[in-house]
Motif scaffolding. Structure first.
Motif, PDB file in Angstrom:
ATOM      1  N   THR A   1      13.556  27.720  36.200  1.00  0.00           N
ATOM      2  CA  THR A   1      13.772  26.276  36.342  1.00  0.00           C
ATOM      3  C   THR A   1      12.490  25.484  36.555  1.00  0.00           C
ATOM      4  N   ALA A   2      11.357  26.158  36.736  1.00  0.00           N
ATOM      5  CA  ALA A   2      10.104  25.430  36.944  1.00  0.00           C
ATOM      6  C   ALA A   2       9.565  24.929  35.603  1.00  0.00           C
ATOM      7  N   THR A   3       9.021  23.728  35.604  1.00  0.00           N
ATOM      8  CA  THR A   3       8.564  23.076  34.380  1.00  0.00           C
ATOM      9  C   THR A   3       7.365  23.802  33.774  1.00  0.00           C
ATOM     10  N   VAL A   4       7.408  23.981  32.458  1.00  0.00           N
ATOM     11  CA  VAL A   4       6.278  24.512  31.698  1.00  0.00           C
ATOM     12  C   VAL A   4       5.807  23.415  30.749  1.00  0.00           C
ATOM     13  N   LEU A   5       4.550  23.068  30.825  1.00  0.00           N
ATOM     14  CA  LEU A   5       4.014  21.972  30.025  1.00  0.00           C
ATOM     15  C   LEU A   5       4.130  22.264  28.533  1.00  0.00           C
ATOM     16  N   GLY A   6       4.681  21.320  27.807  1.00  0.00           N
ATOM     17  CA  GLY A   6       4.773  21.450  26.367  1.00  0.00           C
ATOM     18  C   GLY A   6       6.019  22.132  25.867  1.00  0.00           C
TER      19      GLY A   6
ATOM     20  N   PRO B   1      10.263  31.034  35.726  1.00  0.00           N
ATOM     21  CA  PRO B   1      10.197  31.238  37.173  1.00  0.00           C
ATOM     22  C   PRO B   1       8.930  30.586  37.723  1.00  0.00           C
ATOM     23  N   PRO B   2       8.935  30.124  38.972  1.00  0.00           N
ATOM     24  CA  PRO B   2       7.816  29.340  39.506  1.00  0.00           C
ATOM     25  C   PRO B   2       6.442  29.979  39.325  1.00  0.00           C
ATOM     26  N   ALA B   3       6.295  31.246  39.693  1.00  0.00           N
ATOM     27  CA  ALA B   3       4.975  31.872  39.583  1.00  0.00           C
ATOM     28  C   ALA B   3       4.525  31.989  38.136  1.00  0.00           C
TER      29      ALA B   3
ATOM     30  N   ALA C   1       6.517  22.994  44.554  1.00  0.00           N
ATOM     31  CA  ALA C   1       7.364  21.865  44.947  1.00  0.00           C
ATOM     32  C   ALA C   1       8.724  21.936  44.268  1.00  0.00           C
ATOM     33  N   GLN C   2       8.741  22.294  42.987  1.00  0.00           N
ATOM     34  CA  GLN C   2      10.019  22.402  42.295  1.00  0.00           C
ATOM     35  C   GLN C   2      10.846  23.549  42.854  1.00  0.00           C
ATOM     36  N   SER C   3      10.209  24.647  43.190  1.00  0.00           N
ATOM     37  CA  SER C   3      10.918  25.789  43.755  1.00  0.00           C
ATOM     38  C   SER C   3      11.496  25.472  45.128  1.00  0.00           C
ATOM     39  N   ALA C   4      10.736  24.732  45.933  1.00  0.00           N
ATOM     40  CA  ALA C   4      11.150  24.416  47.301  1.00  0.00           C
ATOM     41  C   ALA C   4      12.065  23.203  47.379  1.00  0.00           C
ATOM     42  N   GLY C   5      12.227  22.482  46.263  1.00  0.00           N
ATOM     43  CA  GLY C   5      13.010  21.253  46.303  1.00  0.00           C
ATOM     44  C   GLY C   5      12.316  20.151  47.058  1.00  0.00           C
TER      45      GLY C   5
ATOM     46  N   ALA D   1       3.452  28.573  36.933  1.00  0.00           N
ATOM     47  CA  ALA D   1       2.110  28.281  37.437  1.00  0.00           C
ATOM     48  C   ALA D   1       1.053  28.981  36.592  1.00  0.00           C
ATOM     49  N   LEU D   2       1.328  30.223  36.203  1.00  0.00           N
ATOM     50  CA  LEU D   2       0.405  30.984  35.358  1.00  0.00           C
ATOM     51  C   LEU D   2       0.231  30.324  33.995  1.00  0.00           C
ATOM     52  N   LEU D   3       1.331  29.962  33.365  1.00  0.00           N
ATOM     53  CA  LEU D   3       1.289  29.316  32.052  1.00  0.00           C
ATOM     54  C   LEU D   3       0.590  27.959  32.115  1.00  0.00           C
ATOM     55  N   ASN D   4       0.978  27.142  33.083  1.00  0.00           N
ATOM     56  CA  ASN D   4       0.433  25.790  33.157  1.00  0.00           C
ATOM     57  C   ASN D   4      -1.050  25.794  33.520  1.00  0.00           C
ATOM     58  N   GLY D   5      -1.448  26.655  34.452  1.00  0.00           N
ATOM     59  CA  GLY D   5      -2.864  26.725  34.809  1.00  0.00           C
ATOM     60  C   GLY D   5      -3.709  27.177  33.646  1.00  0.00           C
ATOM     61  N   SER D   6      -3.199  28.139  32.885  1.00  0.00           N
ATOM     62  CA  SER D   6      -3.937  28.635  31.722  1.00  0.00           C
ATOM     63  C   SER D   6      -4.046  27.557  30.646  1.00  0.00           C
ATOM     64  N   ARG D   7      -2.989  26.794  30.458  1.00  0.00           N
ATOM     65  CA  ARG D   7      -3.038  25.716  29.470  1.00  0.00           C
ATOM     66  C   ARG D   7      -3.982  24.596  29.912  1.00  0.00           C
ATOM     67  N   ILE D   8      -3.946  24.243  31.176  1.00  0.00           N
ATOM     68  CA  ILE D   8      -4.807  23.165  31.658  1.00  0.00           C
ATOM     69  C   ILE D   8      -6.284  23.518  31.483  1.00  0.00           C
ATOM     70  N   HIS D   9      -6.602  24.802  31.597  1.00  0.00           N
ATOM     71  CA  HIS D   9      -8.009  25.224  31.504  1.00  0.00           C
ATOM     72  C   HIS D   9      -8.419  25.607  30.082  1.00  0.00           C
ATOM     73  N   ALA D  10      -7.466  25.835  29.205  1.00  0.00           N
ATOM     74  CA  ALA D  10      -7.755  26.415  27.889  1.00  0.00           C
ATOM     75  C   ALA D  10      -8.642  25.538  27.017  1.00  0.00           C
ATOM     76  N   LEU D  11      -8.574  24.232  27.181  1.00  0.00           N
ATOM     77  CA  LEU D  11      -9.359  23.331  26.338  1.00  0.00           C
ATOM     78  C   LEU D  11     -10.742  23.035  26.904  1.00  0.00           C
ATOM     79  N   GLU D  12     -11.041  23.491  28.120  1.00  0.00           N
ATOM     80  CA  GLU D  12     -12.286  23.115  28.805  1.00  0.00           C
ATOM     81  C   GLU D  12     -12.407  21.594  28.894  1.00  0.00           C
ATOM     82  N   PHE D  13     -11.263  20.960  29.165  1.00  0.00           N
ATOM     83  CA  PHE D  13     -11.184  19.498  29.226  1.00  0.00           C
ATOM     84  C   PHE D  13     -10.764  19.052  30.624  1.00  0.00           C
ATOM     85  N   ASP D  14     -10.656  20.018  31.565  1.00  0.00           N
ATOM     86  CA  ASP D  14     -10.165  19.736  32.908  1.00  0.00           C
ATOM     87  C   ASP D  14     -11.308  19.389  33.855  1.00  0.00           C
ATOM     88  N   ASP D  15     -10.961  18.743  34.953  1.00  0.00           N
ATOM     89  CA  ASP D  15     -11.937  18.168  35.873  1.00  0.00           C
ATOM     90  C   ASP D  15     -12.748  19.223  36.634  1.00  0.00           C
TER      91      ASP D  15
END
Length: 457
Positions: free
Chosen positions: A64-69, A75-77, A115-119, A80-94
């Motif tokens: 139920t946790a959101t996956v970007l795109g 599942p939450p963990a 936050a989504q897992s904990a409500g 987090a793995l998918l989204n963190g990897s996507r955010i960093h994949a372009l080398e466009f993150d802060d």
């Protein structure tokens, strides 16, 4: 008596849960979170990322946790793995420059999934997000450049501890359980820089894995597993193992003592180009030379003055930095990035979504580099370019610190425009508008629900 660093983090996290973020910190947090979500959405549309993202999904299953795109969750963990990897994949993150930490690529996916897992509401998400950033920055500042010099990405190592802090705060763990979460996370931290040898895309995984580790560590601590309270400063702890600093207790304790009092997140820099941040000031210098009349056709030769600590990433080996192995490898290729800008115009996500451009590779052969003196790294990212044109002119441009640094900030309007352009690659216009509105009011009740709806529409 000095409080142990992990204990200081835990106490600050528990205290922040019941306190308000200062307005400037809250404003910065929402803007950085917005930027991260946009970058992750853009990455989800790049073909090179599709197959490994599918592989992750098959391992993690539905959730139920959101996956970007994508409309389906995980599942939450795993999210987090998918989204963190996507955010960093372009080398466009802060990046926080002085600590060389890509904070949002860890903090945003960890806080969102937790936050989504904990409500939890968006206000709690933002507190976890900020605390993850602050912990990561302080770990980097405790021994500036030391982890990188030993071959570890500080984002990956510090990120595991920062993500555990966020997950513990959002899930309401008390100080003792939070200390264990940090001890568990630090025990699992990783992130080798060997990807540079072949331009391997595994670097994208570093912050995602850290975010994943943080969520798992908080869950294990909540379930009764214990972690060492001396994980940061101990004989075999994070600073000794990853930074080669067995005597770092004083430095790290001093850094953690200011948690909740001094705020570093507002100093983090947004990226204007989707490539290694060390290259950005060189691109700025090149823009100044272009304004003086430099073109691809009249360039005879160019010399980049590079801070020596940056050279292993963007200069070595130079032959591959002129002719990178792939579009992904090109993100660390100083000569190629400069040549591509000169040949084809301002760099975009599309420039790195295919094999290196032959014209840019040929032009990159005209570039060389020398070590820069008085560079100020890592407190600042500096650059200098000397060029000679075919008609004999000698031109020079120098940048003392990259745009986006605290003394040269990128404004909110430009960050929001960047978000819209990135998010539009994956979402319809209405969803882009709704996601932006939800993030910029994330502390309001119901905003996190609105964000989920926009991201999965």
């Amino acid at each position: 008596m000095t409080t142990a660093p992990a204990r200081a983090i835990a106490q600050a996290a528990v205290a922040l849960r019941g306190a308000d973020l200062p307005d400037p910190v809250l404003a910065a947090a929402k803007l950085h979170f917005l930027d991260a979500i946009g970058v992750g959405l853009a990455a989800s549309t790049v073909p090179q990322n599709a197959d490994w993202a599918k592989a992750m999904a098959t391992v993690g299953g539905a959730g139920t946790a959101t996956v970007l795109g994508q409309a389906t969750g995980a599942p939450p963990a795993m999210a987090a793995l998918l989204n963190g990897s996507r955010i960093h994949a372009l080398e466009f993150d802060d990046t926080h420059i002085a600590s060389v930490v890509h904070g949002s690529a860890v903090a945003a996916p960890a806080a969102l999934a937790a936050a989504q897992s904990a409500g939890a509401e968006g206000e709690t998400l933002l507190k976890g997000y900020v605390m993850a950033w602050e912990v990561m920055i302080r770990l980097g500042l405790s021994a500036p450049g030391a982890m990188q010099a030993r071959g570890f990405q500080v984002t990956a190592v510090a990120g595991a501890v920062g993500a555990a802090t966020a997950a513990a705060l959002i899930n309401g763990l008390d100080a003792d359980h939070t200390v264990s979460a940090l001890g568990i996370a630090g025990s699992q931290a990783s992130g080798l820089m060997e990807f540079l040898a072949e331009g391997a895309s595994v670097k994208a995984l570093h912050p995602g894995w850290a975010a994943h580790t943080g969520l798992i560590s908080a869950a294990l601590a909540q379930g009764g597993m214990t972690g060492p309270s001396s994980i940061l400063e101990g004989r075999f702890g994070v600073m000794a193992g990853f930074a080669g600093q067995p005597d770092a207790a004083g430095a790290i304790s001093a850094q953690m003592a200011t948690l909740g009092v001094t705020w570093h997140l507002p100093d983090a820099a947004f990226k204007a180009y989707p490539c290694c941040h060390y290259i950005h000031p060189f691109l700025e210098a090149l823009e100044a030379l272009i304004a003086q009349g430099l073109t691809a056709t009249n360039l005879a030769q160019a010399t980049a003055h590079v801070p020596p600590p940056e050279a292993p990433l963007i200069c070595e080996p130079w032959a591959r930095r002129q002719a990178p192995a792939s579009g992904y490898d090109a993100k660390w290729a100083l000569a190629y990035c400069l040549a591509a800008r000169l040949a084809n115009g301002p760099l975009t996500v599309a420039d790195f979504a295919h094999d290196p451009d032959a014209q840019a590779v040929a032009l990159a052969r005209r570039f060389t580099w020398v070590p820069m003196a008085d560079h100020g790294f890592p407190s600042r990212f500096a650059a200098r370019l000397d060029v000679v044109t075919k008609d004999g002119r000698a031109l020079t441009a120098e940048v003392r610190n990259v745009r986006g640094a605290p003394d040269r900030p990128i404004g909110a309007a430009e960050v929001q425009a960047k978000f819209r352009a990135n998010a539009a690659r994956a979402l319809c216009t209405q969803a882009v508008e709704e996601a932006e509105a939800a993030i910029l009011s994330l502390e309001a009740p119901g905003a996190l629900t609105d964000l989920r709806r926009a991201l999965t529409s």
